[in-house]
Write an enzyme that holds these catalytic residues in place. Sequence first.
Site, short mmCIF file in Angstrom:
data_model
loop_
_atom_site.label_atom_id
_atom_site.label_comp_id
_atom_site.label_asym_id
_atom_site.label_seq_id
_atom_site.Cartn_x
_atom_site.Cartn_y
_atom_site.Cartn_z
N SER B 146 53.67 62.65 67.09
CA SER B 146 55.09 63.18 68.59
C SER B 146 54.87 62.52 70.01
O SER B 146 53.88 61.30 70.41
CB SER B 146 55.19 65.35 67.93
OG SER B 146 56.79 64.50 69.33
N ASP B 222 64.40 64.32 60.52
CA ASP B 222 64.24 64.40 61.85
C ASP B 222 65.48 65.21 63.12
O ASP B 222 65.73 64.71 63.62
CB ASP B 222 62.95 63.32 62.85
CG ASP B 222 61.94 63.60 64.10
OD1 ASP B 222 62.40 65.24 64.85
OD2 ASP B 222 60.71 63.78 64.37
N HIS B 254 60.62 67.26 61.72
CA HIS B 254 59.49 66.67 61.98
C HIS B 254 58.06 67.75 62.26
O HIS B 254 57.23 67.65 62.83
CB HIS B 254 60.39 66.80 63.61
CG HIS B 254 59.05 65.87 65.42
ND1 HIS B 254 59.34 64.35 64.82
CD2 HIS B 254 58.47 66.59 65.86
CE1 HIS B 254 58.31 64.82 66.32
NE2 HIS B 254 58.18 65.55 66.88
#
Lengths: 276, 276
Positions: B146, B222, B254
């Site tokens: 991320s 996600d 995610h």
Amino acid sequence: MKTVSENRCFGGTQGVYSHQSEATGCDMTFGLFLPEEAEAGPVPLLWYLSGLTCTHENAMVKAGAQAWAAQQGIALVFPDTSPRGEGVADDGAYDLGQGAGFYVNATETPWAPHFQMWDYITGDLPRVLFNNFALDEERQAITGHSMGGHGALTIAMALPDRFRSASAFAPIANPTVSDWGRKQLGAYLGADEMTWRRHDATIQMHERGFDGPILIDQGADDQFLDKLMPEALAAAMMARRQPGQFRMQKGYDHSYFFVASFMEDHVSFHAEALYS
Amino acid sequence: MKTVSENRCFGGTQGVYSHQSEATGCDMTFGLFLPEEAEAGPVPLLWYLSGLTCTHENAMVKAGAQAWAAQQGIALVFPDTSPRGEGVADDGAYDLGQGAGFYVNATETPWAPHFQMWDYITGDLPRVLFNNFALDEERQAITGHSMGGHGALTIAMALPDRFRSASAFAPIANPTVSDWGRKQLGAYLGADEMTWRRHDATIQMHERGFDGPILIDQGADDQFLDKLMPEALAAAMMARRQPGQFRMQKGYDHSYFFVASFMEDHVSFHAEALYS
């Protein structure tokens, strides 16, 4: 049963679910990893019982078990370690009350109404699991860490037809003579120590043993060795000629880093029994 | 440098250390996994940069990376994601301030004095690591999740001789046009968007690319796809003919369950570059 969350994980699904338990009289939460194979039909189930202070979540996120369970096509269930909630008794200490159910059915005040973890793990939760998921009741195995290792071994020996194999990471091996045991068994079960004996893996190993293979791993640098008492259980296993092995792992402590390091061995060990 | 903790882990050592950083002007904490091979001599190093809200600890306990790093004889470093402490500026939002350093050197008030994460990751921390541990400076690779995927890719492209390979899990791929980026780059670097460009992996891929292989994994389910913008980075990689691959993983979200599911692939990918 309510779905709390579901995440794709190693080709399968890591779920978290909650349900009302008759045994504990409160909502209980558990984690369940289903491998991809569960889409096609029932898969074997490995129980993982956690230690003091843990919820359903700790091992689910820190033990690295899903990688190996996915490889073997095995489901994993991560139960909570006690009843919880505002109406549930608790204690200021980390090793009594919520987070420290010790896998027994309490008979004493104030614990009795909710602290029925033996019945929860052996009755209520299996019913929820086998009614709701593609799990094969005929192929179950059990493991656990610390207090959960104690639970895994005592439950496996008490229900000889249920689990094909049993293992433990640093189990509380002889609680009737340990600081991790005498306090809790006294509080939950009362002063009559005869009622404690079925909850002592070393005593149960001497008296009945387990009708399948056993694998125990213990860290040689575990900071709680004086409370875990591996020597008592190892001696009992050998005295009984119990099929299995007790491994002392140099340099390892009591943490999840220890558990994760040997998880592949434990899942492979159970897979051999579950698929034979 | 101070040792916070050391645990035996997969035959090696999972350590946590803290040190005073010149760049950030405060104490910084990092995790370091050293495989058993580090007892015999310097081993390759894989950097893992974490995402929003994380400390050094999250990936260290939840990503399952040590199993594969031990197998490959590779060290792993888990830096923190920002400066921390009472004297360090912060913001009520999860995506700005402490836990959200974005791997840039802030120039703006109130962030500038401490939020120098680019210099910390590329200067201060490498000095501490190579001075204190058996790590081979010539064999480094970098990954992240991320915000950490953003950091890994932008740092790898900016320092072409340092990392042999780069990968990312669900990176913030195009922050100059995303809600995860415009807010932070504006706050840390000010209104002149020209200064933002070196911190955008898609722009850097268009302008310079990376002199080694790249591997990106992105979950198709996600929940933050609109902020991550994988399509922009994938298009840039293909337009540049960047050696590597961009994989869209069906069903994954995610979470760390996604990261853990593909960690073996990423460690193997880096091992191939580090040992070639």
